[in-house]
Write an enzyme that holds these catalytic residues in place. Sequence first.
Site, short mmCIF file in Angstrom:
data_model
loop_
_atom_site.label_atom_id
_atom_site.label_comp_id
_atom_site.label_asym_id
_atom_site.label_seq_id
_atom_site.Cartn_x
_atom_site.Cartn_y
_atom_site.Cartn_z
N HIS A 90 -3.41 7.02 -4.38
CA HIS A 90 -3.83 7.55 -3.08
C HIS A 90 -2.61 8.15 -2.41
O HIS A 90 -1.78 7.43 -1.84
CB HIS A 90 -4.44 6.44 -2.22
N HIS A 138 -11.91 7.74 2.69
CA HIS A 138 -11.08 7.06 3.68
C HIS A 138 -12.05 6.36 4.63
O HIS A 138 -12.88 7.02 5.26
CB HIS A 138 -10.24 8.06 4.49
N GLU A 173 -10.16 3.32 9.12
CA GLU A 173 -8.71 3.25 9.29
C GLU A 173 -8.39 2.95 10.75
O GLU A 173 -7.82 3.78 11.47
CB GLU A 173 -8.05 4.55 8.83
#
Length: 443
Positions: free
Chosen positions: A80, A230, A233
């Site tokens: 990543h 994603h 976060e």
Amino acid sequence: MSEKAEQQHTWITNAKLPVALLEPDTDLDLQSADPEGLISADIRIEGSRIAEITPPARRQGKEQIDQREGMILPCFVDMHTHIDKGHIWPRKPNPDGTFDGALSAVLEDREVNWDAADVRRRMDFSLRCAYAHGTAALRTHLDSSDPQHKISWPLFAEMREEWAGRIDLQAASILGIDRFLEGFGPELADQVAACGGILGAVTFMMPGLDEALDIIFQLAADRGLDLDFHSDESLDPESRSLRHVAEAAIRNDFPGRVVCGHCCSIAYQPPEEAEACLDLLLEAKIAIVSLPMCNMYLQDRAEQRTPHARGVTLLREMRNWGIPVAVASDNTRDPFYGYGDLDGLEVLREAIRILQLDCPLREWVSVMTRWPADIIGRPDLGRLAVGGPADLLLFDGRNYSELLSRPESGRRVMRSGRIIDSSPPDYRELDDLMTGKSLKGAA
């Protein structure tokens, strides 16, 4: 990067190897490993492959490298990263170190400066850093909002060909999941498929999230693509999009691989809610990658206050649940993380410290080697195996305390059985790019 014209060594002797990274087809008595899970061994190299892994012996001959009990790891798998963003910090720093500040800074820099020449230069620089530090495979996310996808994806395909045989490259798209409610999804999915990539997006709580997820899962399934998200976060316990991703994978009976990165908010949810999500992740066969350096940099940042939270996910709990896990570099010298050099040893060292992956450390050496290799579909990498590639990292450190206490800048990097020149490129190479158009007042 040029390689040294050194003679090929037949034996690497007097080495320490992690049992967690060894395949069972060696001549070693794995039960004789020390309390840290390290075992003494010699390795014979034949051509570009590992031919033998044997107990140490007093070997004669010139074609040897004496490790003097130093550790050997396989080359890193960094699953990543964001090499299209990398190294823009000098021209576009993050004004306040926050996540929102990073979003705004990258958006402005991308719209003004990210033509093919700029992105190519910075991507190549990033890859040379990773190669010098000993990375064998790397997955990058590519900012894929229109029109950037028309620039970065064809460029990535070219870079993958140029770097073949040095770093195995993969790429995943990144843009807001909301864009898949706006009709942009099919065009992007076709672009990703044409370049042999992975479809991805940023998931967050929003109206229509489940509908958007069904769209992206169907687009990926129709084109035989894997998915890489994603997710969550943030430190907000109300951010539960990870759970929605798992439910979408199950609901759509998705046949491909699914990875979710970051997943910070689950660590701040009530235990019963977090455990219910872990059950769904296991059922959905979703792998998780934590980005401890970047998340520790961004999360819980406030002016004139010391941060309280580490900003990492429940990696130990996930591993205990049977969920595949890994760590990775994430951003490099850009507004999302002002530091880093795509050095897998730095990532491993900091992950162990931040996530407390020691006491005991034995299996956690896999988190930057074997486990990410398996997650991205490269089970030939990230381990020490007879018949496997002689892509090795030769360190001075004789145990984990020594290995993880110094940068090991003098490490020897072996690729295809030969020691390469492991000098990273000079930052000065990018100086001309750092007076970008945004600094000249261009709109």
